[in-house]
Design a protein around this motif. Structure first.
Motif, mmCIF file in Angstrom:
data_model
loop_
_atom_site.group_PDB
_atom_site.id
_atom_site.type_symbol
_atom_site.label_atom_id
_atom_site.label_comp_id
_atom_site.label_asym_id
_atom_site.label_seq_id
_atom_site.Cartn_x
_atom_site.Cartn_y
_atom_site.Cartn_z
ATOM 1 N N VAL A 164 1.116 -1.593 -0.392
ATOM 2 C CA VAL A 164 0.442 0.016 0.037
ATOM 3 C C VAL A 164 0.734 1.173 0.125
ATOM 4 O O VAL A 164 0.586 2.385 -0.976
ATOM 5 C CB VAL A 164 -1.060 -0.248 1.379
ATOM 6 N N ALA A 165 1.885 0.941 0.947
ATOM 7 C CA ALA A 165 3.034 2.048 0.742
ATOM 8 C C ALA A 165 3.206 2.695 -0.527
ATOM 9 O O ALA A 165 3.471 3.205 -1.009
ATOM 10 C CB ALA A 165 3.588 2.352 1.351
ATOM 11 N N ALA A 166 4.269 1.496 -1.465
ATOM 12 C CA ALA A 166 4.190 1.792 -2.391
ATOM 13 C C ALA A 166 3.344 1.867 -3.226
ATOM 14 O O ALA A 166 3.762 2.978 -4.543
ATOM 15 C CB ALA A 166 5.232 0.710 -2.753
ATOM 16 N N GLU A 171 1.580 6.714 -7.156
ATOM 17 C CA GLU A 171 0.443 7.074 -7.722
ATOM 18 C C GLU A 171 1.336 8.964 -7.706
ATOM 19 O O GLU A 171 0.683 10.100 -8.481
ATOM 20 C CB GLU A 171 -0.096 7.394 -6.580
ATOM 21 N N THR A 172 1.886 9.437 -6.009
ATOM 22 C CA THR A 172 2.407 10.850 -6.000
ATOM 23 C C THR A 172 2.960 11.018 -7.373
ATOM 24 O O THR A 172 3.416 12.313 -7.407
ATOM 25 C CB THR A 172 2.643 11.072 -4.456
ATOM 26 N N ILE A 173 3.890 9.988 -7.336
ATOM 27 C CA ILE A 173 4.875 9.903 -8.392
ATOM 28 C C ILE A 173 4.012 10.421 -9.787
ATOM 29 O O ILE A 173 4.710 11.869 -10.174
ATOM 30 C CB ILE A 173 6.469 9.014 -8.501
ATOM 31 N N ALA A 174 3.608 10.055 -10.184
ATOM 32 C CA ALA A 174 2.301 10.162 -11.007
ATOM 33 C C ALA A 174 1.445 11.490 -11.241
ATOM 34 O O ALA A 174 1.771 11.887 -12.504
ATOM 35 C CB ALA A 174 1.483 9.032 -11.392
ATOM 36 N N GLU A 175 1.406 11.550 -9.965
ATOM 37 C CA GLU A 175 0.592 13.335 -10.266
ATOM 38 C C GLU A 175 1.555 14.389 -10.699
ATOM 39 O O GLU A 175 1.392 15.095 -10.897
ATOM 40 C CB GLU A 175 0.163 13.354 -8.449
ATOM 41 N N ASN A 176 2.670 14.016 -9.703
ATOM 42 C CA ASN A 176 3.642 14.522 -9.972
ATOM 43 C C ASN A 176 4.311 15.139 -11.659
ATOM 44 O O ASN A 176 4.805 16.088 -12.327
ATOM 45 C CB ASN A 176 4.488 14.932 -9.204
ATOM 46 N N THR A 194 -4.014 0.941 -8.703
ATOM 47 C CA THR A 194 -3.038 0.315 -8.074
ATOM 48 C C THR A 194 -3.404 0.786 -6.311
ATOM 49 O O THR A 194 -3.543 -0.281 -5.928
ATOM 50 C CB THR A 194 -1.975 0.124 -9.144
ATOM 51 N N HIS A 195 -3.655 1.571 -6.172
ATOM 52 C CA HIS A 195 -3.409 2.390 -4.851
ATOM 53 C C HIS A 195 -5.071 1.415 -4.288
ATOM 54 O O HIS A 195 -4.672 1.225 -3.310
ATOM 55 C CB HIS A 195 -3.088 3.747 -5.055
#
Length: 230
Positions: A164-166, A171-176, A194-195
């Motif tokens: 879940v953490a990964a 998801e954060t990387i994809a948003e950035n 995926t998250h």
């Protein structure tokens, strides 16, 4: 389903289902704390084991009763009366008699019925002992199954928490990257899916851990731990 569970819990605690309610808990599911080992003496609280043990004791007592029935019955009796046949002598003192002594009653011939009754009682005792042994073995199996399930589900939950953490980090990387214009929004949606799938799996494992804890308490004959509510 939640209402049906509430009604079932109301019946278990002895309350009317219409007047019983459990407030929903927001946030993650409570964490079930399951001990690594349990003393085997907890199984003595199980109703099926207690009932099987009492049946063995009753069958053992039945052997004694059947064995005692094979012997003559000896009792003490007292009697009094008159032994004169002449009506004129019935009221005289010498005609009275009394006796106090043992009496013996026994069956002369029963074609082996009482001996067979003893054999039947012994066979019933052996059957009760076998049933008791099987009941205890099944109880140990059920407890061991739930202990193993709790142990493996704990390990799976720890691995899933890392997943879940990964997924959240991806998801954060994809948003950035989307904000920087390097990827399309499809990458963000894929990372979010995926998250979400990882979180749903984590919740499923948490629910299975709670079920395993409840089954462990049931199979051990009572509560072994209390869930830790955040």
């Amino acid at each position: 389903s939640r209402s049906q569970y509430e009604h079932a819990i109301a019946v278990l605690v002895g309350k009317a289902p219409a007047g019983f309610a459990i407030a929903p808990v927001e946030g993650p599911l409570p964490e079930a704390i399951v001990p690594v080992t349990l003393p085997s003496t907890l199984l003595e609280r199980r109703p099926d084991i207690a009932a099987a043990e009492r049946r063995v004791a009753a069958a053992n007592a039945a052997i004694g009763a059947a064995q005692a029935a094979r012997f003559p019955v000896l009792g003490l009796t007292a009697s009094a009366g008159f032994r004169r046949s002449d009506i004129a002598d019935l009221i005289t003192a010498p005609s009275r008699y009394w006796s106090l002594g043992p009496t013996l009653a026994a069956t002369i011939f029963d074609a082996g019925a009482k001996k067979a009754a003893v054999g039947q009682a012994q066979a019933s005792w052996e059957q009760a002992v076998a049933t008791y042994r099987q009941t205890v073995l099944v109880a140990f199996q059920e407890v061991e199954d739930n202990l193993a399930a709790a142990r493996y589900l704990d390990a799976a939950a720890a691995e899933q928490a890392a997943a879940v953490a990964a997924a959240a980090e991806a998801e954060t990387i994809a948003e950035n990257q989307y904000r920087a214009g390097t990827v399309s929004y499809l990458n963000v949606v894929t990372a979010q899916a995926t998250h979400l799938a990882a979180r749903r799996t984590a919740n499923d494992l948490a629910a299975r851990r709670l079920v395993a804890a409840v089954l462990l308490a049931k199979n051990a004959g009572g509560s072994v731990s209390a869930p830790k509510i955040p």
